[in-house]
Scaffold this motif. Structure first.
Motif, PDB file in Angstrom:
ATOM      1  N   MET A  12       0.904  -1.341   0.045  1.00 26.01           N
ATOM      2  CA  MET A  12      -0.003  -0.102   0.036  1.00 26.01           C
ATOM      3  C   MET A  12       1.024   1.320   0.119  1.00 26.01           C
ATOM      4  SD  MET A  12      -2.931  -1.396   2.529  1.00 26.01           S
ATOM      5  CE  MET A  12      -3.016   0.334   3.163  1.00 26.01           C
ATOM      6  N   HIS A  15       2.195   1.886  -3.314  1.00 24.43           N
ATOM      7  CA  HIS A  15       1.155   2.475  -4.451  1.00 24.43           C
ATOM      8  C   HIS A  15       0.604   3.776  -3.845  1.00 24.43           C
ATOM      9  CE1 HIS A  15       1.662  -1.706  -5.838  1.00 24.43           C
ATOM     10  NE2 HIS A  15       1.378  -1.361  -7.115  1.00 24.43           N
ATOM     11  N   LEU A  17      -1.338   4.123  -1.187  1.00 30.80           N
ATOM     12  CA  LEU A  17      -2.820   3.942  -0.753  1.00 30.80           C
ATOM     13  C   LEU A  17      -2.935   3.967   0.702  1.00 30.80           C
ATOM     14  CD1 LEU A  17      -3.350   0.937  -3.001  1.00 30.80           C
ATOM     15  CD2 LEU A  17      -4.265   3.433  -3.336  1.00 30.80           C
ATOM     16  N   ASP A  18      -3.874   4.913   1.262  1.00 33.26           N
ATOM     17  CA  ASP A  18      -4.186   4.924   2.546  1.00 33.26           C
ATOM     18  C   ASP A  18      -5.133   3.643   3.281  1.00 33.26           C
ATOM     19  OD1 ASP A  18      -3.361   7.527   2.524  1.00 33.26           O
ATOM     20  OD2 ASP A  18      -5.322   8.110   1.831  1.00 33.26           O
ATOM     21  N   TRP A  20      -7.038  -0.266   1.803  1.00 29.52           N
ATOM     22  CA  TRP A  20      -7.358  -1.426   0.708  1.00 29.52           C
ATOM     23  C   TRP A  20      -8.452  -1.951   0.924  1.00 29.52           C
ATOM     24  CZ3 TRP A  20      -5.357  -2.447  -3.849  1.00 29.52           C
ATOM     25  CH2 TRP A  20      -5.474  -3.434  -4.554  1.00 29.52           C
ATOM     26  N   ARG A  91      -7.382   7.896  -0.494  1.00 33.83           N
ATOM     27  CA  ARG A  91      -6.866   7.092  -1.467  1.00 33.83           C
ATOM     28  C   ARG A  91      -7.153   5.498  -1.078  1.00 33.83           C
ATOM     29  NH1 ARG A  91      -4.102   8.284  -6.133  1.00 33.83           N
ATOM     30  NH2 ARG A  91      -2.978   6.195  -5.791  1.00 33.83           N
ATOM     31  N   VAL A  92      -8.005   4.764  -1.813  1.00 29.91           N
ATOM     32  CA  VAL A  92      -8.402   3.420  -1.155  1.00 29.91           C
ATOM     33  C   VAL A  92      -8.452   2.457  -2.593  1.00 29.91           C
ATOM     34  CG1 VAL A  92     -10.210   2.065  -0.334  1.00 29.91           C
ATOM     35  CG2 VAL A  92     -10.021   4.601   0.547  1.00 29.91           C
ATOM     36  N   GLY A  93      -7.391   1.702  -2.415  1.00 27.57           N
ATOM     37  CA  GLY A  93      -7.393   0.757  -3.472  1.00 27.57           C
ATOM     38  C   GLY A  93      -8.423  -0.297  -3.294  1.00 27.57           C
ATOM     39  N   VAL A 117      -9.116   3.404  -6.238  1.00 29.41           N
ATOM     40  CA  VAL A 117      -8.223   3.115  -7.204  1.00 29.41           C
ATOM     41  C   VAL A 117      -7.901   1.769  -7.490  1.00 29.41           C
ATOM     42  CG1 VAL A 117      -5.545   3.634  -7.569  1.00 29.41           C
ATOM     43  CG2 VAL A 117      -6.763   5.132  -6.137  1.00 29.41           C
ATOM     44  N   GLN A 119      -6.719  -1.675  -8.728  1.00 33.00           N
ATOM     45  CA  GLN A 119      -5.200  -2.106  -8.476  1.00 33.00           C
ATOM     46  C   GLN A 119      -5.261  -3.580  -8.769  1.00 33.00           C
ATOM     47  OE1 GLN A 119      -2.896   0.637  -7.377  1.00 33.00           O
ATOM     48  NE2 GLN A 119      -1.448  -0.573  -8.811  1.00 33.00           N
TER      49      GLN A 119
END
Lengths: 354, 354
Positions: A12, A15, A17-18, A20, A91-93, A117, A119
């Motif tokens: 994370m 990438h 990301l905060d 997942w 930002r959430v993958g 996002v 991924q």
């Protein structure tokens, strides 16, 4: 918390990301331990949240001691929204192949100030390398399949139907403690042995023809996957040659498996061996795949796979030759990549003649 | 072309769609007959196209004689694009719950001048009403489950594990020609019978306690789903009362099933019966669901279901009472809605005492 969660957090960070959002049920199970059939999970930098509905409240509390629980009454997306907002993640993958359009669209609508996002395969790659508890379950599943192989080789006789053999295999594995068969067993005899995924039919097995047995067990959620090609009677010269070619290709590949080599290179070595014997056009699939919570846990030994083998990966090695209308041979072992090479987990013998 | 394709076209007209993109594999099978594990389909006003890859070329040609074939080498979305463009369709409906974000996004990117319109459960609703070939397969699956029920009632004895009973059920059904069990059989005894989805465990069954058996067969892709609650020994007064209450609720519901009634109203009649006996809080799930290519083919008899029953629908009728820590009872039949009422397909007896 399981080490795998820290491995995910490291990804994370890479990438940016905060958090997942996990929507694939096998990934939810992998990260949380939850085995129910309806849930999602949110992994943030400092928390792990399981989102499920009230039917699973008791089960979730029991199976996921380290996780916060976010219970929903209707759609899980509402729980995901609450969990994301509580965490402050921006930002959430998410898993683009495991979130359907409708749920994605619902989630996009109700979230404000959050970027979703897509991924791919981030957890998939983490899952390639097994932890100790996973390996123990895979070993158990391999042992069950080995025993079933021995049993069924004594059970096969002339005139028995393929599907009777499949039923016997699966019944026997469950008697040994398997939760279930890993997949619908393939029992393909005579010309049907040329079908790489021939399932089983009501065809009766005959003397002097190939019988491909491809099956596995599931133990504690983890799978084995083994193939043996056997025969009642004796092979003719061409059958012998095809069998020896597949066996030779497998031996080449098994010797090549070690940390640092690319999956596609192992595939190429087996494929070259088969091509040199003149059967290249009849080997149409990849050499092998990862094994784990899924029977196909990544195309690790696929054609042109650029995945670099690491200690702790478990892969199948399963070259084959399939000649339409004539017959086919496949031989498959389950293999653990070790620090300095490979350990072949499968112990079932590889004699063609029963 | 199957009648169901015309039923879909009528729906497309209502929704102003030029074409329908089918991505759910069961819906693909329903509309095309294709049983492989990777395909999509496009239904236009005057054509039906199956999109699959070269591995399935032969199978598709054999199984789908009335369909055009669009073969792909890699991603199916490319084949969908070609089929959509050839057809000239501009408004294409798709199944929002059965298309993942990644594929939707790929398809949106490569299509120009085409509007993709998410539309839910359009084929699902068509599937509620069975055609003759589907009914024949469901009847076969019900017959297998009935015979397995009789067999296993003779097999159960004190001290046997729940999972042994589940294995015996499934093995026996396959011996009768079922492709497979419809789902992981539920065998839940004693306090576990209070779990509506108790699967089966290594618990040994005892005298004088409920044993819930919930299982089914799959024949030609179609499912049966039956539940019986049985007991070794004799029930006490409370057990007798709970059993009779569930049985009474089922009888009320079975008499109510007929064309023109709303599913939710049938559910309410069974639910009211149970509530009047004082057990209303212990019946937590819907009364029944559709049966077909999927074991849960629509929540037709769900709580508050506004689906109006029509001749040709096949539903389960399965009230239950689940008292945590004490035990539970569920009784389930498979029922065909006929022109003037209902035909109960399940024939297994409903005696509590074995």
């Amino acid at each position: 918390m399981l080490p795998r969660v820290d491995r995910l957090r490291a990804e994370m960070t890479i990438h940016g990301l905060d958090a997942w959002l996990v929507t694939d049920l096998l990934n939810v199970r992998y990260l949380s331990g939850f085995t129910g059939s309806s849930a999602a999970a949110l992994i943030t930098r400092d928390q792990a949240v399981l989102i499920t509905d009230f039917r699973y409240a008791e089960q979730a509390a029991g199976e996921c001691p380290g996780l916060a629980l976010e219970m929903v009454e209707s759609h899980w997306a509402l729980g995901a929204k609450r969990a994301i907002e509580k965490s402050g993640a921006k930002r959430v993958g998410f898993e683009g192949y495991h979130l359907n359009y409708r749920d994605w669209s619902e989630l996009s609508l109700i979230l404000t100030g959050v970027r979703l996002v897509p991924q791919e395969n981030l957890i998939g790659r983490i899952r390639y390398v097994k932890e100790a508890d996973e390996l123990a379950l895979i070993r158990e599943a391999v042992k069950v399949a080995d025993k079933a192989c021995e049993h069924v080789c004594g059970y096969i006789s002339e005139g028995i139907e393929e599907r009777e053999i499949a039923i016997e295999l699966e019944y026997f594995m469950r008697g040994l403690g398997a939760e279930k068969e890993a997949f619908d067993s393939i029992v393909a005899s005579g010309p049907r042995s040329a079908l790489p995924h021939g399932k089983s039919s009501d065809r009766k097995v005959k003397m002097n023809e190939f019988i491909v047995l491809d099956f596995g067990a599931r133990c504690g959620g983890y799978h084995s996957d083994i193939t043996r090609t056997v025969m009642l009677g004796a092979p003719d010269d061409r059958q012998r040659e095809v069998y020896e070619t597949v066996l030779g290709a497998q031996e080449v590949a098994l010797r090549a498996v070690r940390p640092g080599i690319q999956g596609g290179d192992v595939d190429a070595m087996a494929r070259d061996f088969i091509s040199e014997k003149g059967y290249g056009e009849y080997f149409g699939h990849g050499l092998g795949h990862g094994l784990g919570l899924d029977v196909h846990d990544g195309r690790i030994l696929g054609m042109r796979s650029d995945i670099v083998l690491e200690a702790g990966m478990v892969v199948t090695v399963e070259p084959g030759i399939y000649i339409p209308g004539w017959g086919g041979v496949r031989i498959e072992d389950d293999v653990l990549v070790t620090d300095d090479g490979a350990e072949i987990l499968t112990t079932a013998p590889k004699h063609l003649e029963l």
